[in-house]
Design a protein around this motif. Structure first.
Motif, PDB file in Angstrom:
ATOM      1  N   VAL A 128       0.832  -1.199   0.000  1.00 27.56           N
ATOM      2  CA  VAL A 128       0.000   0.000   0.000  1.00 27.56           C
ATOM      3  C   VAL A 128       0.871   1.254   0.000  1.00 27.56           C
ATOM      4  CG1 VAL A 128      -1.751   1.284   1.296  1.00 27.56           C
ATOM      5  CG2 VAL A 128      -1.890  -1.199   1.138  1.00 27.56           C
ATOM      6  N   GLN A 129       1.955   1.245   0.769  1.00 27.06           N
ATOM      7  CA  GLN A 129       2.848   2.401   0.804  1.00 27.06           C
ATOM      8  C   GLN A 129       3.489   2.649  -0.561  1.00 27.06           C
ATOM      9  OE1 GLN A 129       5.644   2.002   4.070  1.00 27.06           O
ATOM     10  NE2 GLN A 129       4.078   1.088   5.364  1.00 27.06           N
ATOM     11  N   LEU A 130       3.874   1.594  -1.254  1.00 24.66           N
ATOM     12  CA  LEU A 130       4.456   1.748  -2.585  1.00 24.66           C
ATOM     13  C   LEU A 130       3.444   2.365  -3.553  1.00 24.66           C
ATOM     14  CD1 LEU A 130       6.374  -1.643  -2.863  1.00 24.66           C
ATOM     15  CD2 LEU A 130       7.416   0.624  -2.830  1.00 24.66           C
ATOM     16  N   LEU A 131       2.210   1.897  -3.498  1.00 19.49           N
ATOM     17  CA  LEU A 131       1.181   2.435  -4.386  1.00 19.49           C
ATOM     18  C   LEU A 131       0.866   3.887  -4.051  1.00 19.49           C
ATOM     19  CD1 LEU A 131      -1.279  -0.604  -4.645  1.00 19.49           C
ATOM     20  CD2 LEU A 131       0.470   0.124  -6.279  1.00 19.49           C
ATOM     21  N   MET A 132       0.933   4.248  -2.785  1.00 20.71           N
ATOM     22  CA  MET A 132       0.683   5.633  -2.395  1.00 20.71           C
ATOM     23  C   MET A 132       1.759   6.565  -2.940  1.00 20.71           C
ATOM     24  SD  MET A 132      -0.639   5.158   1.555  1.00 20.71           S
ATOM     25  CE  MET A 132      -0.592   6.928   1.844  1.00 20.71           C
ATOM     26  N   TRP A 133       3.020   6.164  -2.823  1.00 21.53           N
ATOM     27  CA  TRP A 133       4.099   6.978  -3.374  1.00 21.53           C
ATOM     28  C   TRP A 133       4.016   7.035  -4.902  1.00 21.53           C
ATOM     29  CZ3 TRP A 133       6.423  10.217  -0.430  1.00 21.53           C
ATOM     30  CH2 TRP A 133       6.682   9.920   0.909  1.00 21.53           C
ATOM     31  N   PHE A 134       3.622   5.928  -5.514  1.00 24.34           N
ATOM     32  CA  PHE A 134       3.528   5.871  -6.969  1.00 24.34           C
ATOM     33  C   PHE A 134       2.402   6.772  -7.501  1.00 24.34           C
ATOM     34  CE2 PHE A 134       2.247   3.659 -10.963  1.00 24.34           C
ATOM     35  CZ  PHE A 134       3.426   3.824 -11.649  1.00 24.34           C
ATOM     36  N   SER A 135       1.352   6.939  -6.706  1.00 24.72           N
ATOM     37  CA  SER A 135       0.198   7.750  -7.114  1.00 24.72           C
ATOM     38  C   SER A 135       0.205   9.127  -6.461  1.00 24.72           C
ATOM     39  CB  SER A 135      -1.101   7.015  -6.752  1.00 24.72           C
ATOM     40  OG  SER A 135      -1.127   5.712  -7.296  1.00 24.72           O
ATOM     41  N   LEU A 136       1.339   9.569  -5.980  1.00 25.01           N
ATOM     42  CA  LEU A 136       1.411  10.848  -5.269  1.00 25.01           C
ATOM     43  C   LEU A 136       1.012  12.024  -6.152  1.00 25.01           C
ATOM     44  CD1 LEU A 136       2.244  12.033  -2.493  1.00 25.01           C
ATOM     45  CD2 LEU A 136       4.528  12.404  -3.448  1.00 25.01           C
ATOM     46  N   SER A 137       1.225  11.909  -7.460  1.00 24.39           N
ATOM     47  CA  SER A 137       0.895  13.021  -8.367  1.00 24.39           C
ATOM     48  C   SER A 137      -0.601  13.286  -8.438  1.00 24.39           C
ATOM     49  CB  SER A 137       1.430  12.715  -9.771  1.00 24.39           C
ATOM     50  OG  SER A 137       0.843  11.531 -10.283  1.00 24.39           O
ATOM     51  N   LEU A 138      -1.425  12.358  -7.987  1.00 24.71           N
ATOM     52  CA  LEU A 138      -2.872  12.581  -8.020  1.00 24.71           C
ATOM     53  C   LEU A 138      -3.304  13.668  -7.047  1.00 24.71           C
ATOM     54  CD1 LEU A 138      -4.124   8.875  -8.223  1.00 24.71           C
ATOM     55  CD2 LEU A 138      -3.862  10.521 -10.092  1.00 24.71           C
ATOM     56  N   ILE A 139      -2.551  13.855  -5.969  1.00 23.19           N
ATOM     57  CA  ILE A 139      -2.907  14.886  -4.984  1.00 23.19           C
ATOM     58  C   ILE A 139      -1.901  16.035  -4.971  1.00 23.19           C
ATOM     59  CG2 ILE A 139      -4.230  13.328  -3.493  1.00 23.19           C
ATOM     60  CD1 ILE A 139      -1.791  13.006  -1.748  1.00 23.19           C
ATOM     61  N   PHE A 140      -0.671  15.764  -5.434  1.00 24.15           N
ATOM     62  CA  PHE A 140       0.338  16.814  -5.530  1.00 24.15           C
ATOM     63  C   PHE A 140       0.926  16.800  -6.945  1.00 24.15           C
ATOM     64  CE2 PHE A 140       0.524  15.701  -0.952  1.00 24.15           C
ATOM     65  CZ  PHE A 140       0.162  16.937  -0.424  1.00 24.15           C
ATOM     66  N   PRO A 141       0.293  17.498  -7.892  1.00 19.42           N
ATOM     67  CA  PRO A 141       0.821  17.499  -9.264  1.00 19.42           C
ATOM     68  C   PRO A 141       2.217  18.088  -9.367  1.00 19.42           C
ATOM     69  CG  PRO A 141      -1.436  18.327  -9.209  1.00 19.42           C
ATOM     70  CD  PRO A 141      -0.977  18.247  -7.797  1.00 19.42           C
ATOM     71  N   VAL A 142       2.532  19.041  -8.477  1.00 19.13           N
ATOM     72  CA  VAL A 142       3.833  19.704  -8.502  1.00 19.13           C
ATOM     73  C   VAL A 142       4.402  19.716  -7.092  1.00 19.13           C
ATOM     74  CG1 VAL A 142       5.080  21.841  -9.007  1.00 19.13           C
ATOM     75  CG2 VAL A 142       3.148  21.161 -10.444  1.00 19.13           C
ATOM     76  N   ILE A 143       5.672  19.375  -6.971  1.00 22.75           N
ATOM     77  CA  ILE A 143       6.393  19.493  -5.700  1.00 22.75           C
ATOM     78  C   ILE A 143       7.024  20.878  -5.668  1.00 22.75           C
ATOM     79  CG2 ILE A 143       8.192  18.531  -4.221  1.00 22.75           C
ATOM     80  CD1 ILE A 143       5.846  16.666  -4.588  1.00 22.75           C
ATOM     81  N   ASP A 144       6.463  21.753  -4.860  1.00 22.14           N
ATOM     82  CA  ASP A 144       6.899  23.145  -4.815  1.00 22.14           C
ATOM     83  C   ASP A 144       7.430  23.466  -3.422  1.00 22.14           C
ATOM     84  OD1 ASP A 144       7.406  25.782  -5.211  1.00 22.14           O
ATOM     85  OD2 ASP A 144       5.348  26.357  -5.734  1.00 22.14           O
ATOM     86  N   LEU A 145       8.738  23.650  -3.320  1.00 22.95           N
ATOM     87  CA  LEU A 145       9.376  24.030  -2.065  1.00 22.95           C
ATOM     88  C   LEU A 145       9.857  25.472  -2.098  1.00 22.95           C
ATOM     89  CD1 LEU A 145      11.448  20.796  -1.342  1.00 22.95           C
ATOM     90  CD2 LEU A 145       9.146  21.377  -0.549  1.00 22.95           C
TER      91      LEU A 145
END
Length: 316
Positions: A128-145
């Motif tokens: 489940v953790q792997l799938l969550m990291w793999f689908s992270l773009s669904l909730i964060f399209p851009v990593i903005d720091l």
């Protein structure tokens, strides 16, 4: 006046009321017969023989297993499995030491954060953790720091990064508990003595506590790495071409799915065997000073088992 009798070291005692003139007979040692061992050994051999015979009669093309065992794509996947396992374990070790120290800290904030980290990553499956990291773009399209870093999530979260984060963060939670148990196994007097000598908390942990805790940390760490090596097969679900993914691709293309599963199993067994031997010698090294006699090496154990079948002879 009676004469004094001189008795040499090899002379028999003089005959008298309490002595016997007959020499002592040599004891004939008869080894105990362990019939249960032989019966159990025969049963195990028969079961193994039946298992081998059953697989030999199955519809498996064993020639394909031998031909594909050293296929370039399989070897490439093998290397990627080793790479992701070693890097994930290193990440887990760093995080484990960090969060173990945080959990043992008297600061309630750091202790609570460490507890939440361990609670979440130990309580959810790795898949489940792997799938969550793999689908992270669904909730964060851009990593903005901000001015530090900005990148599209899809380009950042490659299969390698997803596999590293999924396995490494999960392993860090387990390593935190292992390191914490090792630290708590060291007597508190060691820390008090270090502080009395003027050593800081960080220096005490690095030079006094952790070296002694390694005897407790090393054995479960080796088991965790071997378990991680097998768990790494889950990264094929996030498009990372490891050993399982490479063999599955070849099996699907060549129509030899079961044969390629055997190839993957052989390589996994080889890897776990090699790392198990390394773990054994590492444990043996850190056991010096705590045990009177070090555990025997695999070669010494093999010689001892072979000597069990030799008949004991007694000199007459």
């Amino acid at each position: 006046m009676t004469d004094k009798i001189d008795k040499g070291p090899d002379d028999t005692p003089p005959s008298g009321s309490g002595a016997s003139s007959a020499p002592f007979e040599a004891i004939k040692a008869i080894p105990v017969r362990h019939y249960g061992r032989w019966v159990s050994a025969v049963l195990v051999v028969v079961a193994l023989g039946w298992l081998v015979f059953a697989f030999s009669q199955g519809d498996v093309i064993w020639a394909t297993v031998g031909d594909k065992l050293f296929d370039p794509e399989v070897l490439k996947g093998l290397w990627r499995t080793i790479l992701i396992s070693v890097l994930s374990m290193l990440l887990g070790l760093v995080l484990g030491v960090l969060f173990a120290v945080m959990r043992l800290s008297k600061n309630p904030v750091t202790g609570a954060v460490a507890w939440l980290y361990i609670w979440f990553f130990r309580g959810t499956p790795v898949y489940v953790q792997l799938l969550m990291w793999f689908s992270l773009s669904l909730i964060f399209p851009v990593i903005d720091l901000g001015p530090i870093y900005k990148e599209n999530t899809v380009e950042l979260m490659t299969p390698f990064v997803v596999a590293l984060l999924g396995l490494g963060l999960n392993e860090g939670a387990y390593m935190a508990e292992i390191v914490r148990a090792g630290i708590q196994s060291v007597d508190e007097g060691q820390t008090e003595a270090s502080h009395a000598l003027g050593m800081t908390g960080v220096k005490t942990m690095r030079r006094v506590v952790l070296p002694q805790a390694m005897r407790v940390i090393i054995p479960p760490t080796g088991n965790e790495f071997i378990n991680l090596l097998k768990t790494s097969s889950l990264v094929s679900a996030v498009q990372y071409v490891d050993l399982l993914r490479a063999t599955s691709n070849i099996g699907t293309t060549a129509g030899a799915i079961m044969e390629m599963y055997f190839v993957a199993s052989i390589w996994y067994l080889a890897l776990t065997s090699v790392f198990s031997v390394g773990q054994y010698y590492l444990e043996r090294r850190y056991a010096r000073g705590s045990l009177r006699n070090l555990p025997p090496t695999p070669l010494q154990r093999l010689r001892a088992n072979l000597n069990m079948f030799r008949r004991t002879e007694v000199a007459r």
